[in-house]
Scaffold this active site. Structure first.
Site, PDB file in Angstrom:
ATOM      1  N   HIS A 107      27.650  52.608  46.547  1.00 47.76           N
ATOM      2  CA  HIS A 107      26.772  53.489  45.778  1.00 47.76           C
ATOM      3  C   HIS A 107      26.669  53.060  44.325  1.00 47.76           C
ATOM      4  O   HIS A 107      26.104  53.773  43.501  1.00 47.76           O
ATOM      5  CB  HIS A 107      27.263  54.935  45.897  1.00 47.76           C
ATOM      6  CG  HIS A 107      27.159  55.436  47.298  1.00 47.76           C
ATOM      7  ND1 HIS A 107      26.162  56.279  47.729  1.00 47.76           N
ATOM      8  CD2 HIS A 107      27.914  55.160  48.401  1.00 47.76           C
ATOM      9  CE1 HIS A 107      26.303  56.524  49.025  1.00 47.76           C
ATOM     10  NE2 HIS A 107      27.372  55.846  49.449  1.00 47.76           N
TER      11      HIS A 107
ATOM     12  N   GLU B 208      43.504  33.168  39.316  1.00 51.86           N
ATOM     13  CA  GLU B 208      44.335  32.344  38.444  1.00 51.86           C
ATOM     14  C   GLU B 208      44.744  31.032  39.130  1.00 51.86           C
ATOM     15  O   GLU B 208      45.015  30.040  38.456  1.00 51.86           O
ATOM     16  CB  GLU B 208      45.587  33.128  38.024  1.00 51.86           C
ATOM     17  CG  GLU B 208      45.804  33.078  36.516  1.00 51.86           C
ATOM     18  CD  GLU B 208      46.872  34.042  36.035  1.00 51.86           C
ATOM     19  OE1 GLU B 208      46.540  34.866  35.172  1.00 51.86           O
ATOM     20  OE2 GLU B 208      48.015  33.991  36.501  1.00 51.86           O
TER      21      GLU B 208
ATOM     22  N   LYS C  44      46.318  33.766  24.045  1.00 49.98           N
ATOM     23  CA  LYS C  44      47.636  34.076  23.480  1.00 49.98           C
ATOM     24  C   LYS C  44      47.820  33.348  22.156  1.00 49.98           C
ATOM     25  O   LYS C  44      48.334  33.921  21.195  1.00 49.98           O
ATOM     26  CB  LYS C  44      48.749  33.657  24.448  1.00 49.98           C
ATOM     27  CG  LYS C  44      48.816  34.491  25.712  1.00 49.98           C
ATOM     28  CD  LYS C  44      50.045  34.105  26.511  1.00 49.98           C
ATOM     29  CE  LYS C  44      50.055  34.780  27.862  1.00 49.98           C
ATOM     30  NZ  LYS C  44      51.053  34.219  28.754  1.00 49.98           N
TER      31      LYS C  44
HETATM   32  O1  PA5 Z   1      50.819  34.572  37.579  1.00 44.48           O
HETATM   33  C1  PA5 Z   1      51.256  34.459  36.441  1.00 44.48           C
HETATM   34  O2  PA5 Z   1      52.043  33.569  36.151  1.00 44.48           O
HETATM   35  C2  PA5 Z   1      50.868  35.434  35.366  1.00 44.48           C
HETATM   36  O3  PA5 Z   1      49.933  36.331  35.784  1.00 44.48           O
HETATM   37  C3  PA5 Z   1      52.083  36.187  34.892  1.00 44.48           C
HETATM   38  O4  PA5 Z   1      52.638  36.908  35.954  1.00 44.48           O
HETATM   39  C4  PA5 Z   1      51.745  37.139  33.734  1.00 44.48           C
HETATM   40  O5  PA5 Z   1      51.081  36.444  32.729  1.00 44.48           O
HETATM   41  C5  PA5 Z   1      53.018  37.751  33.186  1.00 44.48           C
HETATM   42  O6  PA5 Z   1      53.896  36.755  32.765  1.00 44.48           O
HETATM   43  P1  PA5 Z   1      55.421  37.050  32.545  1.00 44.48           P
HETATM   44  O7  PA5 Z   1      56.004  37.467  33.826  1.00 44.48           O
HETATM   45  O8  PA5 Z   1      55.967  35.753  32.070  1.00 44.48           O
HETATM   46  O9  PA5 Z   1      55.530  38.119  31.504  1.00 44.48           O
END
Ligand code: PA5
Length: 426
Positions: free
Chosen positions: A303, A282, A417
């Site tokens: 494996h 990310e 989303k």
């Molecule tokens: O790293 C990030 O920002 C995301 O992976 C969030 O942790 C994830 O989308 C969850 O978001 P939130 O904590 O707002 O529910």
């Protein structure tokens, strides 16, 4: 405390080119330390280990104690950065089978939209006293919100609305979001994820620490490890193992190695791998760039994926995380019939077999054109975990800036989303 061994990547890159990255790394590190780079409003993680106070840790420990006293199970409701760090830590330190041996069960929900899994967990909790920890920085993530509503409802039914409130713990942004509003309205016990700490960098906040403490983990030892890393990894030269890791992976990427396989030989490491996968995926995967981070378990996946790694497209490199063997040995017994033909190993340990497997795999993969970085991390304990997670966060920030991307946003995640919300008629 971590050594980055890059002696098995020279077939793919040359030393002088790697050293020529020094200036880029220095700039990247300075951007993080001085807060001058893109996304600099999300650098709160950088000094979290040294900045977290004893009072904050005391408050987390006190809540954990109350949960353990009143409940036999804690449901941690969160997704992405709001659950992976906690799960990684608990499995790494207490084992993947912790719920079979520990009287305090830790379950994870809100990280999927599976009716089957949610129902299954609700059934399991039917005759169990439980508490929940709702974890969401934004406070509006669908998977988390749906599960939170479900488990709040189950608590209300089981204990009545007022008593249920005492079993609901919230970890969220201190100032904004629907979950913050709900928390204030209902008076739930709550902990902050500081506004300047993004989800995948939040393991050293209550987001990671509260579930860890409930699982009986020494959170002070975790933070001590992280603090040590914060201090030791401030070195601004190629002697810094985080620099070496960031440099090697960027150089390999520039040379066509687009996939990084992170692997260890410890099954309890699996969720650290998933946490790492999110952290790097990310943070770096944007603007048409980014290494694809893949997490595998050795020898298990040799494996299933070994063939592809050995002879598939030469577009990958490997990062092996090694730990010092624990003190408890396991010997291979002698068997007088020797039908399985294993007596040549009688008296040797499983660790000896594993070490030889590791050496053999490393050589085979390097010979097959897969460069291997080795991260030597010490013993599998709470300090190591804290150190290792901070090491990865710092390496990731440096690596992403070196790559030329903002490590602290995730604009692409919003696309699915948006579609989902439209489909749901929001
Ligand atoms: O790293 C990030 O920002 C995301 O992976 C969030 O942790 C994830 O989308 C969850 O978001 P939130 O904590 O707002 O529910």
């Amino acid at each position: 405390m971590i050594e980055t061994d890059i002696s098995n990547i020279w077939g793919s890159i040359d030393f002088s080119k790697l050293m020529s990255m020094e200036e880029r790394l220095r700039e990247a590190h300075a951007s993080l330390a001085d807060g001058t780079g893109a996304g600099n409003d999300f650098l709160g993680w950088y000094h979290l280990p040294s900045g977290t106070t004893e009072a904050e840790l005391d408050a987390i420990a006190a809540a954990a104690k109350k949960i353990r006293k009143e409940s036999q199970a804690l449901v941690v409701i969160g997704i992405g950065g709001s659950y992976l760090g906690a799960r990684a830590a608990i499995e790494f330190l207490n084992g993947t089978m912790h719920n079979e041996s520990d009287p305090m069960k830790i379950y994870f929900a809100g990280n999927h939209l599976s009716t089957r899994a949610l129902n299954d967990l609700a059934d399991r909790l039917e005759n169990v006293d439980f508490s929940i920890n709702i974890v969401s920085k934004s406070g509006s993530t669908m998977e988390t919100a749906v599960a939170a509503r479900m488990f709040r409802w189950l608590l209300n039914r089981k204990y009545g609305v007022e008593k249920a409130k005492e079993r609901i713990y919230v970890t969220t942004d201190p100032y904004k979001g629907k979950l913050r509003t709900l928390t204030q309205e209902e008076g739930y016990t709550n902990f902050p994820i500081p506004s300047n700490v993004g989800g995948r960098y939040s393991v050293f906040t209550a987001c990671g620490l509260l579930p860890m403490a409930v699982a009986g983990i020494d959170i002070r030892a975790v933070m001590a490890g992280a603090r040590k890393a914060e201090q030791e990894l401030d070195v601004r030269s190629m002697e810094n193992p985080a620099w070496l890791y960031a440099a090697a992976r960027n150089m390999l990427y520039e040379n066509g190695k687009k996939i990084e396989i992170l692997c260890s030989y410890e099954p309890d490491f699996e969720y650290v791998g998933r946490w790492w996968q999110q952290l790097f995926g990310e943070s770096e995967g944007k603007d048409g760039k980014g290494i694809f981070p893949a997490c595998l378990q050795f020898t298990t996946d040799l494996h299933s994926m070994g063939q592809l790694i050995q002879q598939g497209e030469r577009n990958m490199f490997e990062t092996v995380v090694r730990f010092v063997p624990s003190g408890r040995e396991l010997s291979i017994e002698i068997d007088w019939k020797n039908i399985d033909d294993l007596n040549y190993l009688a008296g040797k340990t499983v660790g000896y077999v594993e070490e030889n497997a590791y050496e053999g795999v490393l050589q085979a993969h390097v010979d097959g054109g897969v460069p291997v970085i080795v991260l030597k991390c010490g013993e599998m304990n709470a300090r190591t975990l804290g150190y290792m997670m901070y090491f990865f966060q710092l390496s990731c920030g440096i690596s992403a800036y070196t790559l030329g991307v903002n490590p602290f946003n995730q604009p692409g995640v919003e696309d699915y989303k948006r579609n989902m919300m439209t489909n749901l008629g929001r």
